[in-house]
Motif scaffolding. Structure first.
Motif, PDB file in Angstrom:
ATOM      1  N   THR A 163      -7.792 -14.527  16.615  1.00  0.00           N
ATOM      2  CA  THR A 163      -7.674 -14.497  15.168  1.00  0.00           C
ATOM      3  C   THR A 163      -7.193 -15.852  14.645  1.00  0.00           C
ATOM      4  OG1 THR A 163      -5.398 -13.677  15.304  1.00  0.00           O
ATOM      5  CG2 THR A 163      -7.163 -12.038  15.153  1.00  0.00           C
ATOM      6  N   VAL A 164      -7.564 -16.150  13.408  1.00  0.00           N
ATOM      7  CA  VAL A 164      -7.140 -17.412  12.773  1.00  0.00           C
ATOM      8  C   VAL A 164      -6.179 -17.151  11.617  1.00  0.00           C
ATOM      9  CG1 VAL A 164      -9.244 -18.630  13.410  1.00  0.00           C
ATOM     10  CG2 VAL A 164      -9.162 -17.404  11.247  1.00  0.00           C
ATOM     11  N   GLU A 165      -6.080 -15.903  11.168  1.00  0.00           N
ATOM     12  CA  GLU A 165      -5.196 -15.606  10.047  1.00  0.00           C
ATOM     13  C   GLU A 165      -3.785 -15.320  10.558  1.00  0.00           C
ATOM     14  OE1 GLU A 165      -7.482 -11.804  11.140  1.00  0.00           O
ATOM     15  OE2 GLU A 165      -7.801 -13.968  11.025  1.00  0.00           O
ATOM     16  N   ASP A 166      -2.835 -16.133  10.153  1.00  0.00           N
ATOM     17  CA  ASP A 166      -1.441 -15.936  10.548  1.00  0.00           C
ATOM     18  C   ASP A 166      -0.816 -14.810   9.727  1.00  0.00           C
ATOM     19  OD1 ASP A 166      -1.392 -18.069  12.444  1.00  0.00           O
ATOM     20  OD2 ASP A 166      -1.283 -19.482  10.774  1.00  0.00           O
ATOM     21  N   GLN A 167       0.211 -14.217  10.292  1.00  0.00           N
ATOM     22  CA  GLN A 167       0.855 -13.088   9.618  1.00  0.00           C
ATOM     23  C   GLN A 167       1.451 -13.509   8.288  1.00  0.00           C
ATOM     24  OE1 GLN A 167       0.696  -9.872  10.719  1.00  0.00           O
ATOM     25  NE2 GLN A 167       1.565  -9.385   8.696  1.00  0.00           N
ATOM     26  N   ALA A 168       2.003 -14.726   8.216  1.00  0.00           N
ATOM     27  CA  ALA A 168       2.585 -15.193   6.954  1.00  0.00           C
ATOM     28  C   ALA A 168       1.536 -15.239   5.848  1.00  0.00           C
ATOM     29  CB  ALA A 168       3.213 -16.568   7.146  1.00  0.00           C
ATOM     30  N   LEU A 169       0.329 -15.677   6.195  1.00  0.00           N
ATOM     31  CA  LEU A 169      -0.749 -15.733   5.206  1.00  0.00           C
ATOM     32  C   LEU A 169      -1.187 -14.324   4.804  1.00  0.00           C
ATOM     33  CD1 LEU A 169      -2.769 -17.405   3.587  1.00  0.00           C
ATOM     34  CD2 LEU A 169      -4.263 -17.449   5.597  1.00  0.00           C
ATOM     35  N   ILE A 170      -1.247 -13.441   5.770  1.00  0.00           N
ATOM     36  CA  ILE A 170      -1.598 -12.046   5.469  1.00  0.00           C
ATOM     37  C   ILE A 170      -0.588 -11.436   4.505  1.00  0.00           C
ATOM     38  CG2 ILE A 170      -1.876  -9.737   6.447  1.00  0.00           C
ATOM     39  CD1 ILE A 170      -2.872 -11.059   9.027  1.00  0.00           C
ATOM     40  N   ASP A 171       0.686 -11.680   4.770  1.00  0.00           N
ATOM     41  CA  ASP A 171       1.738 -11.134   3.903  1.00  0.00           C
ATOM     42  C   ASP A 171       1.641 -11.715   2.496  1.00  0.00           C
ATOM     43  OD1 ASP A 171       2.679  -9.621   6.008  1.00  0.00           O
ATOM     44  OD2 ASP A 171       4.224 -11.081   6.584  1.00  0.00           O
ATOM     45  N   GLN A 172       1.328 -13.005   2.403  1.00  0.00           N
ATOM     46  CA  GLN A 172       1.202 -13.625   1.086  1.00  0.00           C
ATOM     47  C   GLN A 172       0.042 -13.023   0.302  1.00  0.00           C
ATOM     48  OE1 GLN A 172      -0.510 -17.644   0.557  1.00  0.00           O
ATOM     49  NE2 GLN A 172       1.487 -18.227  -0.307  1.00  0.00           N
ATOM     50  N   VAL A 173      -1.081 -12.833   0.989  1.00  0.00           N
ATOM     51  CA  VAL A 173      -2.242 -12.239   0.329  1.00  0.00           C
ATOM     52  C   VAL A 173      -1.938 -10.800  -0.101  1.00  0.00           C
ATOM     53  CG1 VAL A 173      -4.608 -11.436   0.703  1.00  0.00           C
ATOM     54  CG2 VAL A 173      -3.915 -13.698   1.499  1.00  0.00           C
ATOM     55  N   ALA A 174      -1.271 -10.047   0.768  1.00  0.00           N
ATOM     56  CA  ALA A 174      -0.935  -8.660   0.427  1.00  0.00           C
ATOM     57  C   ALA A 174      -0.015  -8.610  -0.783  1.00  0.00           C
ATOM     58  CB  ALA A 174      -0.286  -7.983   1.628  1.00  0.00           C
ATOM     59  N   ALA A 175       0.947  -9.519  -0.846  1.00  0.00           N
ATOM     60  CA  ALA A 175       1.868  -9.555  -1.983  1.00  0.00           C
ATOM     61  C   ALA A 175       1.128  -9.877  -3.280  1.00  0.00           C
ATOM     62  CB  ALA A 175       2.975 -10.569  -1.729  1.00  0.00           C
ATOM     63  N   SER A 176       0.188 -10.826  -3.180  1.00  0.00           N
ATOM     64  CA  SER A 176      -0.576 -11.190  -4.379  1.00  0.00           C
ATOM     65  C   SER A 176      -1.501 -10.065  -4.826  1.00  0.00           C
ATOM     66  CB  SER A 176      -1.388 -12.461  -4.116  1.00  0.00           C
ATOM     67  OG  SER A 176      -2.388 -12.226  -3.137  1.00  0.00           O
ATOM     68  N   ASN A 177      -1.835  -9.169  -3.910  1.00  0.00           N
ATOM     69  CA  ASN A 177      -2.681  -8.023  -4.238  1.00  0.00           C
ATOM     70  C   ASN A 177      -1.869  -6.771  -4.564  1.00  0.00           C
ATOM     71  OD1 ASN A 177      -5.035  -9.512  -3.860  1.00  0.00           O
ATOM     72  ND2 ASN A 177      -5.233  -8.928  -1.696  1.00  0.00           N
ATOM     73  N   GLY A 178      -0.569  -6.934  -4.720  1.00  0.00           N
ATOM     74  CA  GLY A 178       0.269  -5.810  -5.107  1.00  0.00           C
ATOM     75  C   GLY A 178       0.684  -4.917  -3.969  1.00  0.00           C
ATOM     76  N   ARG A 179       0.617  -5.429  -2.732  1.00  0.00           N
ATOM     77  CA  ARG A 179       1.015  -4.622  -1.583  1.00  0.00           C
ATOM     78  C   ARG A 179       2.026  -5.384  -0.726  1.00  0.00           C
ATOM     79  NH1 ARG A 179      -4.444  -3.289  -2.230  1.00  0.00           N
ATOM     80  NH2 ARG A 179      -5.095  -5.151  -1.079  1.00  0.00           N
ATOM     81  N   PRO A 180       3.143  -5.808  -1.289  1.00  0.00           N
ATOM     82  CA  PRO A 180       4.119  -6.591  -0.512  1.00  0.00           C
ATOM     83  C   PRO A 180       4.664  -5.791   0.669  1.00  0.00           C
ATOM     84  CG  PRO A 180       5.085  -5.830  -2.580  1.00  0.00           C
ATOM     85  CD  PRO A 180       3.624  -5.512  -2.639  1.00  0.00           C
ATOM     86  N   GLY A 181       4.594  -6.400   1.844  1.00  0.00           N
ATOM     87  CA  GLY A 181       5.119  -5.744   3.040  1.00  0.00           C
ATOM     88  C   GLY A 181       4.240  -4.656   3.601  1.00  0.00           C
ATOM     89  N   ALA A 182       3.095  -4.402   2.966  1.00  0.00           N
ATOM     90  CA  ALA A 182       2.209  -3.327   3.450  1.00  0.00           C
ATOM     91  C   ALA A 182       0.753  -3.773   3.383  1.00  0.00           C
ATOM     92  CB  ALA A 182       2.430  -2.063   2.635  1.00  0.00           C
ATOM     93  N   PRO A 183       0.383  -4.816   4.126  1.00  0.00           N
ATOM     94  CA  PRO A 183      -1.007  -5.299   4.063  1.00  0.00           C
ATOM     95  C   PRO A 183      -1.977  -4.298   4.669  1.00  0.00           C
ATOM     96  CG  PRO A 183       0.179  -6.402   5.835  1.00  0.00           C
ATOM     97  CD  PRO A 183       1.192  -5.598   5.080  1.00  0.00           C
ATOM     98  N   ASP A 184      -3.170  -4.236   4.080  1.00  0.00           N
ATOM     99  CA  ASP A 184      -4.207  -3.370   4.636  1.00  0.00           C
ATOM    100  C   ASP A 184      -5.344  -4.236   5.172  1.00  0.00           C
ATOM    101  OD1 ASP A 184      -5.555  -4.296   2.419  1.00  0.00           O
ATOM    102  OD2 ASP A 184      -5.580  -2.366   1.369  1.00  0.00           O
ATOM    103  N   ASP A 185      -6.441  -3.596   5.586  1.00  0.00           N
ATOM    104  CA  ASP A 185      -7.557  -4.329   6.177  1.00  0.00           C
ATOM    105  C   ASP A 185      -8.193  -5.297   5.183  1.00  0.00           C
ATOM    106  OD1 ASP A 185      -7.176  -3.046   8.565  1.00  0.00           O
ATOM    107  OD2 ASP A 185      -8.733  -1.533   8.231  1.00  0.00           O
TER     108      ASP A 185
END
Length: 292
Positions: free
Chosen positions: A238-260
């Motif tokens: 994988t190339v997506e780091d967890q920090a980036l995933i968390d940032q994207v999830a937060a910007s999508n209204g899902r802080p701390g709970a990223p989905d697919d």
């Protein structure tokens, strides 16, 4: 009996003088022709030298070789060319056959459902469908057999030896899709003598080390880049780091709970960033835009 006018003995035919240069040239020609004949006679034998480029001329250089190391890049390049070959060669059921090579799956055609015996029109249509079905089944079988010969002809001696020792190889006879499945597994499996951590790191280094050459077109760079991306996916890097995933999830209204969806968005963002960072000096404005 009159004497021979050449001065030789009566009744003895004159022996023609042999020209040394012509004799040597004749020997050379015979040897040359003999060598060509040998090459022609043995042309269908499996080459054992490293210059083997495959039996199908239009796939020259696109081969499956076995070295004991994982080689997904070779799999991707050769299989892509074989897919193109199938698309050029098989006029009937082209889409089904090219998709079969891409997806490594070709299910037998489903037989048409039995009609209502009381419906004469439906029964006549069913007979036509059955006829077409039988033709399609035969076409599918012919394709799998033809693909088997094509793929095996692009295998080096080392790969063919490894295939012969594989437990599933006998069941793949005359089935090119089944043969490709075995080859893919062989080219995506590391031998135990190499540590997985070292092999995976090499895959990452190739991906992050890819650069657009000074004279390389952007299209060509993109093709090479996407080939490397496919390698990553094949070996599950994988190339997506967890920090980036968390940032994207937060910007999508899902802080701390990223989905697919968040993970996929982060992946695409990471790939786009890596692609831009690998471009040459002619495209530095994209990098400046990325950082601003």
């Amino acid at each position: 009996m009159p004497a021979d006018s050449s001065g030789g003995s009566p009744g003895q035919p004159e022996q023609p003088q042999q020209q040394p240069n012509q004799s040597h040239a004749g020997n050379r020609n015979r040897n040359r022709n003999s060598g060509q004949g040998n090459r022609h006679r043995h042309g269908n034998r499996r080459p054992t030298d490293p210059k083997f480029e495959g039996r199908e001329p239009s796939l020259n250089g696109y081969i499956y070789d076995y070295t004991g190391e994982r080689n997904p890049e070779q799999w991707i390049k050769t299989t892509k060319e074989i897919t193109s070959y199938v698309g050029r060669t098989y006029i009937k059921y082209t889409a089904e056959f090219t998709d079969a090579v891409k997806n490594l799956e070709l299910n037998d055609p489903a037989a048409p459902a039995n009609p209502d015996p009381a419906n004469a029109v439906a029964f006549e249509l069913w007979k036509l469908e059955i006829k077409e079905h039988r033709i399609k089944v035969q076409e599918y079988a012919n394709f799998k057999a033809g693909l088997y010969s094509l793929v095996l002809g692009q295998c080096t001696e080392a790969m063919e030896d490894r295939l012969n020792s594989h437990q599933d190889f006998p069941q793949a006879n005359r089935n090119g899709i089944a043969l490709l499945i075995i080859i893919k597994m062989l080219l995506h499996t590391f031998e135990e003598r190499r540590k997985l951590s070292d092999a995976l790191l090499e895959v990452k280094e190739k991906f992050y080390g890819l650069k657009q050459g000074k004279h390389m077109s952007l299209q060509r760079y993109h093709e090479l880049f996407m080939a490397q991306v496919q390698v990553l996916e094949e070996v599950q890097v994988t190339v997506e780091d967890q920090a980036l995933i968390d940032q994207v999830a937060a910007s999508n209204g899902r802080p701390g709970a990223p989905d697919d969806n968040d993970r996929n968005e982060a992946k695409q963002l990471a790939l786009a960033t890596r692609f831009i960072r690998g471009t040459n000096a002619r495209h530095q404005e994209y990098l400046r835009h990325l950082r601003n």
